[in-house]
Design a protein around this motif. Structure first.
Motif: not given
Length: 290
Positions: A119-143
């Motif tokens: 899901l995430v790998a394909r979501a990144f592709r869609l994000l680049r297509r729909e929101k080309p201004e977004i160059l990076s994705v930040i993610s947090y893991a709550d431990p």
């Protein structure tokens, strides 16, 4: 490997499936979905936070259901960053609009161990297509392991094993903080608290969320700040120190990779399998801070 199992969700309860179990890509599809009518109800029904962040794009994972109809079995939500400063700190980008957070990721327990990365790998592709201004994705893991009022674990805590598998850059910890915890074990977001305290736009929704979990209502003439203080004094809200989430970044373009390379990466954190409460990060990363 960080774990031999993959975290899944259903009805806001964490479940696990064997990581070795595999999906059948021929039965799955990934596409952009409407946030308010499709993504939000799914996330509120199944994710432990039962809430949606301010969203920039929602992506759904669909599987073949009964009668040949597609069934929504997962959602990936890209949201506005926690704050503008996190973009420069974690992605190395000057423009706050050039990055977003992976605000919610939830996949039902009916799916195999590699469904999240699919899901995430394909979501990144869609994000680049729909929101080309977004160059990076930040993610947090709550431990931090979280339990409800009955002592049931609804969030076992995680260190970002999926992000490590997907080769994200690990940047260390976000800032330590103090959370306000509801009776059901969920923390209230600092943004929601700020909206209530300062009577900002969206305060009604944040207030309604508190009332929905049976918070004593505001008294006539009571200021919002005084109301929150009263909820804390009465024990309805309790304070809990948080050591900071694990921060990762996914650069999506060459320019983003160059920008991210200026920020030192650290070794991936490791899950402490013996932890039964609190932070589930194995030492010595337990005390490390970004």
């Amino acid at each position: 490997m960080h774990t031999t199992r993959s975290q899944r969700w259903r009805d806001r309860r964490s479940r696990w499936v064997p990581a070795a179990s595999e999906i059948d890509p021929r039965r799955l599809a990934v596409d952009v979905i409407e946030t308010r009518k499709v993504a939000a109800p799914f996330v509120r029904a199944h994710h432990y936070a039962a809430s949606m962040p301010v969203t920039r794009l929602s992506v759904g994972l669909f599987a073949g259901g009964a009668g040949g109809r597609s069934e929504l079995v997962g959602v990936c939500v890209f949201s506005h960053p926690v704050n503008d400063a996190s973009v420069a700190k974690n992605a190395g980008l000057r423009d706050p609009r050039a990055a977003c957070d992976l605000g919610r990721l939830v996949v039902l327990d009916s799916q195999g161990g590699n469904a999240e990365s699919f899901l995430v790998a394909r979501a990144f592709r869609l994000l680049r297509r729909e929101k080309p201004e977004i160059l990076s994705v930040i993610s947090y893991a709550d431990p931090v392991r979280r339990t409800d009022a009955q002592g049931h674990v609804f969030l076992p805590g995680h260190v970002g094993g999926l992000y490590a598998v997907m080769a994200a850059r690990y940047l260390g910890r976000s800032s330590r903080r103090t959370d306000l915890i509801l009776p059901d074990g969920r923390p209230i977001s600092s943004r929601a608290l700020s909206k209530i305290r300062n009577a900002e736009c969206g305060q009604r929704y944040a207030t309604d969320d508190l009332l929905a979990v049976e918070a004593p209502p505001r008294l006539v003439g009571e200021e919002p700040r005084a109301w929150l203080s009263r909820l804390e004094r009465s024990g309805f809200l309790r304070r809990q120190r948080h050591p900071g989430c694990h921060a990762y970044v996914f650069p999506l373009t060459r320019a983003a990779r160059y920008a991210a390379a200026r920020i030192p990466a650290q070794p991936y954190p490791v899950l402490d399998r013996t932890a039964v409460a609190g932070d589930v990060t194995a030492l010595p990363l337990l005390t490390r801070s970004a």
